[in-house]
Scaffold this active site. Structure first.
Site, PDB file in Angstrom:
ATOM      1  N   SER A 163       0.851  -1.181   0.000  1.00  0.00           N
ATOM      2  CA  SER A 163       0.000   0.000   0.000  1.00  0.00           C
ATOM      3  C   SER A 163       0.890   1.236   0.000  1.00  0.00           C
ATOM      4  CB  SER A 163      -0.944  -0.027   1.212  1.00  0.00           C
ATOM      5  OG  SER A 163      -1.843   1.066   1.176  1.00  0.00           O
ATOM      6  N   HIS A 188      -2.694  -1.257  -3.151  1.00  0.00           N
ATOM      7  CA  HIS A 188      -3.773  -0.291  -2.930  1.00  0.00           C
ATOM      8  C   HIS A 188      -3.487   0.963  -3.745  1.00  0.00           C
ATOM      9  CE1 HIS A 188      -4.353  -2.166   1.337  1.00  0.00           C
ATOM     10  NE2 HIS A 188      -4.881  -2.908   0.379  1.00  0.00           N
ATOM     11  N   ASP A 281      -4.526  -4.374   6.353  1.00  0.00           N
ATOM     12  CA  ASP A 281      -4.906  -5.305   5.294  1.00  0.00           C
ATOM     13  C   ASP A 281      -3.727  -6.203   4.935  1.00  0.00           C
ATOM     14  OD1 ASP A 281      -6.513  -6.479   3.316  1.00  0.00           O
ATOM     15  OD2 ASP A 281      -5.737  -5.125   1.780  1.00  0.00           O
TER      16      ASP A 281
END
Length: 343
Positions: A163, A188, A281
């Site tokens: 991310s 992400h 996540d």
């Protein structure tokens, strides 16, 4: 939310101010007209979110982002006149720690504001990511004996979740991975920028990075990037697919959802890697991979732009190894070598 504005153009600042004024729960924290001033202001008065321009005098937005994330981390959303036109700077800023990028709203005739709703949605999403709760519970790794699933013709697989700061980290890892495997990446990033990221990684690494398409299966020497706002999964035949559920997940695509799907297939265990990023996540998915016989690696705190995702994995016993970024590729290669030798 208190928002710091960084932009040297008066019209752009006015547009950003109007967006903030339209939000009942937002206020302007301060304004800086170049990156150097932004670094100073952030050190004196850290806001909840920074809207960062890219092209400015004195210090551009990439370097300002890098210095802010190094010294006093804060969620940064890049706002620029054209994301596609400034593609390289956008990915440099994401690599330096910006969470996402969006085009700056434009003041139109009679005071209309184009792009305001999109910016507000993105701002709220960035803050959700930044404020995602991290479970402090520490769980000791448990040793499990996993029976090997039925053999498939798929090559050894490396799966990567990332991310904030991910583009640069992905460039480093892909640049050092052996090519007799296949790689699948969940990063992400806004849907509009995924194709550009694939192209950029292809230019910057030895790998041809392509978008993962439904119905495909992974091939040796290929790297695949999740390409949708839906969740990438692997079906029971080892083919890529996309699904809407869980719709309420903070991230779409989700690293957790993809990692978890691998444990429901006949794909042989490979290497799971969790890189820099805000939030949590990927941690529970990485734990599932470990419990199902995969080699699991998390990036260490010192080399991470934000040690949220890999830090959660470390605390929850999901990672067999916690390594600096420049050692992850070699560790994966050693394990892949043992898999290929066995076969």
């Amino acid at each position: 939310m208190r928002v710091g504005l960084v932009n040297d153009l008066r019209l752009a600042l006015e547009a950003l101010r109007r967006v903030i004024q339209s939000m009942p729960d937002a206020e302007e924290a301060w304004c800086a007209i170049d990156g150097r001033e932004a670094v100073t202001r952030c050190g004196e008065d850290p806001p909840d979110l920074i809207l960062m321009d890219l092209i400015m005098p004195e210090m551009n937005g990439v370097e300002a982002t890098r210095q802010i994330m190094r010294s006093f981390p804060c969620p940064i959303l890049v706002t620029t006149a054209t994301v596609t036109g400034n593609r390289e700077l956008v990915y440099d800023a994401l690599g330096a720690g910006a969470v996402d990028a969006i085009e700056t709203p434009v003041l139109g005739r009679h005071g209309s504001l184009q792009g305001a709703e999109a910016l507000i949605r993105k701002m709220r999403c960035v803050l959700q990511i930044a404020n995602a709760e991290i479970n402090p519970e520490r769980r000791m790794p448990k040793e499990t004996i996993v029976s090997s699933p039925a053999h498939t013709s798929n090559p050894p697989l490396v799966v990567i979740g990332s991310s904030t700061g991910g583009p640069d980290a992905l460039r480093e890892v892909l640049g050092s991975l052996r090519r007799d495997c296949s790689v699948v990446i969940v990063q992400h990033l806004g849907e509009a920028y995924i194709t550009g990221l694939a192209n950029w990684l292809t230019e910057e690494t030895p790998w041809k990075v392509v978008l993962a398409e439904a119905g495909q299966s992974s091939q040796v020497g290929h790297a695949y990037l999740a390409n949708s706002i839906q969740h990438l999964v692997l079906d029971d035949q080892g083919h890529f697919d996309y699904q809407l559920e869980p719709q309420d997940h903070l991230h779409q695509p989700s690293v957790d959802v993809f990692f978890s799907s691998l444990c429901q297939t006949a794909v042989l265990p490979g290497v799971g890697i969790l890189l820099t990023g805000m939030g949590r996540d990927g941690a529970s998915g990485l734990r599932e991979l470990r419990d199902n016989g995969w080699k699991t690696i998390a990036q260490d705190e010192k080399s991470s732009i934000v040690w949220g995702m890999p830090g959660t994995a470390a605390r929850e016993g999901a990672a067999m190894q916690i390594l600096p970024l420049n050692q992850i590729g070699n560790a994966a290669n050693q394990y892949l070598g043992s898999l290929i030798h066995k076969s």
